[in-house]
Enzyme design. Sequence first.
Site, short mmCIF file in Angstrom:
data_model
loop_
_atom_site.label_atom_id
_atom_site.label_comp_id
_atom_site.label_asym_id
_atom_site.label_seq_id
_atom_site.Cartn_x
_atom_site.Cartn_y
_atom_site.Cartn_z
N CYS A 158 2.02 -0.54 6.79
CA CYS A 158 1.61 -0.01 5.48
C CYS A 158 0.18 -0.35 5.11
O CYS A 158 -0.51 0.46 4.48
CB CYS A 158 2.57 -0.49 4.39
SG CYS A 158 2.79 -2.28 4.31
N HIS A 252 -1.92 -1.97 -1.70
CA HIS A 252 -2.64 -2.80 -0.75
C HIS A 252 -4.12 -2.44 -0.80
O HIS A 252 -4.49 -1.26 -0.71
CB HIS A 252 -2.13 -2.58 0.68
CG HIS A 252 -0.77 -3.16 0.94
ND1 HIS A 252 -0.09 -3.93 0.03
CD2 HIS A 252 0.03 -3.07 2.04
CE1 HIS A 252 1.08 -4.31 0.56
NE2 HIS A 252 1.16 -3.79 1.78
#
Length: 362
Positions: A158, A252
Amino acid sequence: MKEYNVGIIGATGMVGQRFALLLADHPWFKVKVVAASPRSAGKTYKEAVGSKWAFDCDIPSNIAELIVMDAAADLEKIAASVDFVFCAVDMKKDEIRALEEAYAKAECPVISNNSAHRGTADVPMVIPEINADHIRIIDSQKKRLGTKRGFIAVKSNCSLQSYVPAIYPLDKKYGIKEVLVCTYQAISGAGKTFKTWPEMIDNVIPFIGGEEEKSEQEPLKIWGSVEGDKIVNATSPSFTAQCIRVPVSDGHMGAVFMRFEDGKKPSKEEILDCWNSFSGRAQELNLPSAPKQFLHYFAEDNMPQTKLQRELEGGMAVSIGRLREDTQYDYKFVCLSHNTLRGAAGGGVLMAELLCAEGYID
């Protein structure tokens, strides 16, 4: 486009829950099966998830009352009742590898969020805007497995979804020699919320198991090429990474430093033009989950911000900012993506859309 009946394997975990949300009103995919471990089997999805539901909204009504099946024991029944499955199980890596191959050999394509098969040479690891052509390795994989329609396709780690999309078009146009990246990763990447992981409040943990290795190695498979019956990893750019867990719910962020090949350093204006004009196969096909503009650059010094930009284009776009020259590398910048949307379940749904549109799931 026809409708496809799909299953979610590992449906009770955080990524499985995100799949349930994304697929509840999907124009192509209809959830017919939810499956998990034996302790959840036999319950309704709503009962099985219970207090573990990680989102502020309600469980989708068209999924809440589905009876959870046993992902392993009911494999043949599940495979026979759906066109393909999304897999987001929480098991040991060798167990995941065996389970996914069992579904593929039962002639049920697997779209995997797991890392177990990312290193398998004939399993494509696809970001649809970047390396959509890698899906053609599926024909070789099916020969190895002895299947007619069963195969495995995986999405990347991810955190890669934040910085790899920004680096890839620059490397293809100008050539990049070295990349250093520090990622600042949300707690949902560990399947946690602040309620279930109170130790993360007012805290930073400078270690995420296995994450730095994935961040350094997986881009080279994405950059790689299909040669015969396998994907051969690229040998450049060279990546080094440091990955840190930060007290953020979702999103993120990456801080990237890059050095171009000798004599190929572009201007800042050329880099921005490259980002602004970049699109891929997902945009060409106008896939339902694809962002209209894949890469968004923010000129303000304090952008992008996780809380403000993580939901950009339904959480499927990548945000970039603070591009500037560096004293040791050529340039540095920051970038951001939503880790459970673009990074996990959303990336899996987009990859499934690509496979359906290209005729790999009949």
